[in-house]
Design a protein around this motif. Sequence first.
Motif, short mmCIF file in Angstrom:
data_model
loop_
_atom_site.label_atom_id
_atom_site.label_comp_id
_atom_site.label_asym_id
_atom_site.label_seq_id
_atom_site.Cartn_x
_atom_site.Cartn_y
_atom_site.Cartn_z
N UNK A 28 -6.64 -23.82 64.15
CA UNK A 28 -8.11 -24.21 64.21
C UNK A 28 -8.85 -22.79 64.11
N UNK A 29 -8.46 -22.01 64.79
CA UNK A 29 -9.18 -20.61 65.04
C UNK A 29 -9.27 -19.92 63.54
N UNK A 30 -8.46 -20.17 62.50
CA UNK A 30 -8.35 -19.56 61.13
C UNK A 30 -9.31 -20.49 60.29
N UNK A 31 -9.37 -21.73 60.64
CA UNK A 31 -9.93 -22.90 59.65
C UNK A 31 -11.31 -22.24 59.33
N UNK A 32 -12.17 -21.94 60.31
CA UNK A 32 -13.68 -21.54 59.94
C UNK A 32 -13.79 -20.56 58.63
N UNK A 33 -12.88 -19.56 58.80
CA UNK A 33 -12.67 -18.39 57.66
C UNK A 33 -12.54 -19.39 56.43
N UNK A 34 -11.46 -20.00 56.36
CA UNK A 34 -11.26 -20.56 55.18
C UNK A 34 -12.56 -21.54 54.66
N UNK A 35 -13.03 -22.23 55.45
CA UNK A 35 -14.10 -23.06 55.42
C UNK A 35 -15.31 -22.11 54.53
N UNK A 36 -15.43 -21.19 55.12
CA UNK A 36 -16.71 -20.14 54.67
C UNK A 36 -16.24 -19.71 53.43
N UNK A 37 -15.20 -19.31 52.99
CA UNK A 37 -14.57 -18.76 51.71
C UNK A 37 -14.60 -20.06 50.83
N UNK A 38 -14.19 -21.15 50.99
CA UNK A 38 -14.32 -22.43 50.15
C UNK A 38 -15.48 -23.11 49.78
N UNK A 65 8.01 -16.32 57.93
CA UNK A 65 8.50 -16.24 59.08
C UNK A 65 9.42 -17.68 59.81
N UNK A 66 9.36 -18.44 58.91
CA UNK A 66 9.69 -19.79 59.19
C UNK A 66 9.23 -20.38 60.55
N UNK A 67 7.96 -20.13 60.89
CA UNK A 67 7.50 -20.54 61.77
C UNK A 67 7.15 -22.04 61.86
N UNK A 68 7.72 -22.79 62.15
CA UNK A 68 7.83 -24.17 61.92
C UNK A 68 6.53 -24.90 62.56
N UNK A 69 6.22 -24.65 63.65
CA UNK A 69 5.20 -24.93 64.42
C UNK A 69 3.79 -24.87 63.61
N UNK A 70 3.64 -23.82 63.25
CA UNK A 70 2.24 -23.06 62.47
C UNK A 70 2.23 -23.75 61.00
N UNK A 71 3.35 -24.10 60.36
CA UNK A 71 3.48 -24.64 59.13
C UNK A 71 3.21 -26.30 59.45
N UNK A 72 3.61 -26.84 60.26
CA UNK A 72 3.24 -28.37 60.44
C UNK A 72 2.04 -28.57 61.11
N UNK A 73 1.48 -27.84 61.88
CA UNK A 73 0.10 -27.86 62.17
C UNK A 73 -0.75 -27.53 61.00
N UNK A 74 -0.59 -26.55 60.24
CA UNK A 74 -1.49 -26.54 59.45
C UNK A 74 -1.54 -27.33 58.21
N UNK A 75 -0.38 -27.87 57.67
CA UNK A 75 -0.14 -28.87 56.78
C UNK A 75 -1.02 -30.20 57.24
N UNK A 76 -0.64 -30.32 58.54
CA UNK A 76 -1.24 -31.60 59.21
C UNK A 76 -2.82 -31.63 59.06
N UNK A 77 -3.58 -30.43 59.43
CA UNK A 77 -4.92 -30.28 59.50
C UNK A 77 -5.45 -30.14 58.09
N UNK A 78 -4.72 -29.59 57.00
CA UNK A 78 -5.18 -29.84 55.74
C UNK A 78 -5.16 -31.30 55.18
N UNK A 79 -4.08 -31.82 55.44
CA UNK A 79 -4.05 -33.39 55.03
C UNK A 79 -5.33 -34.18 55.70
N UNK A 80 -5.67 -33.85 57.07
CA UNK A 80 -6.88 -34.83 57.50
C UNK A 80 -8.10 -33.99 56.84
N UNK A 81 -8.25 -32.82 56.29
CA UNK A 81 -9.39 -32.77 55.57
C UNK A 81 -9.37 -33.22 54.40
N UNK A 82 -8.50 -33.25 53.63
CA UNK A 82 -8.15 -33.79 52.29
C UNK A 82 -8.75 -35.46 52.34
N UNK A 83 -7.99 -36.08 53.20
CA UNK A 83 -8.34 -37.75 53.53
C UNK A 83 -10.06 -37.70 53.82
#
Length: 305
Positions: free
Chosen positions: A91-101, A267-285
């Motif tokens: 969520x901390x990185x999300x505003x920067x992506x929103x700004x760019x998008x 780095x195979x950081x599963x927690x970050x991957x799962x959280x990021x994909x979940x947040x992206x899915x909510x945004x898409x829907x």
Amino acid sequence: MGKYIVKSLLQMVPVLFLISAIVFVLVHVTGDPVNLMLPETATEEDRAVLSKALGLDRPLYIQFGLFLYNAVQGDFGHSFHYGQSALPLVLERLPASFQLAGAGMLIATLLAIPLGIISALKRNTYLDLFISGLSALGKGMPNFWTGIMLILLFSVILGIFPVSGKGGPEHLVLPAITLGAGIAAQMTRLIRASMLEILNQEYIRTARSKGLLETIVIFKHALRNGLIPVVTIMGLQFTSLIGGTLVTETVFSWPGLGQLLVSAVNTHDMSIVQAAVFVIAIIVLAVNLLTDIVYRYLDPRIKYS
């Protein structure tokens, strides 16, 4: 409309469940994170201790059940690479992506609408052919190539804009143009086709026969109806921008969600991957639902049942 919104929100639940299951399985079958977290000199006992601490020694279905139970509470685990909870970091990185998008979509819209209208009004002229050729070129250029060329021209040669990073508005220009160029090309062609169809409708000829100014006919009567298919593209493309800024953010070292996701995959950081994909899915829907609502505003004849 209210019932449709409630129904759509309820339909998001199985979609999110399916996406979570797919990501969970893919993350687990791509490799063992224990091997990445421990040095090569680690013993089998060390691996067993860490695997038990992370819950990786349990059956896969139990791990998935625990993941869903924690995810409902907003807990996607702890990132071993960054040393903090995964969801707040995403969520901390999300505003920067929103700004760019958002900047990329704004550039695409400001370019596509006038170019699409001009191309339709000047059909089969040299100007129309030039705009169509420019659109085809913009659609065919990969984002990473466009970004590198912009850096070489405007940063290295001319020295106008910074090469990478996030700071003032000048840092946003090149990555936003990189993202917006391809979308502008697609939207221009769609607006042209939509306007050509609408300009031949009977109500447009009636408006012109009444002596209305051409600008009123174009922007008030034709463009509003012509934007309906464009809204579809804008909704789909904005969601793809949020999830598809990986290349652009990597090229320009933009500290957004895309760069974080790339680093987590490496780095195979599963927690970050799962959280990021979940947040992206909510945004898409959510954006898809918002697109349907905008449809209703642009064309009141559209009914949702």
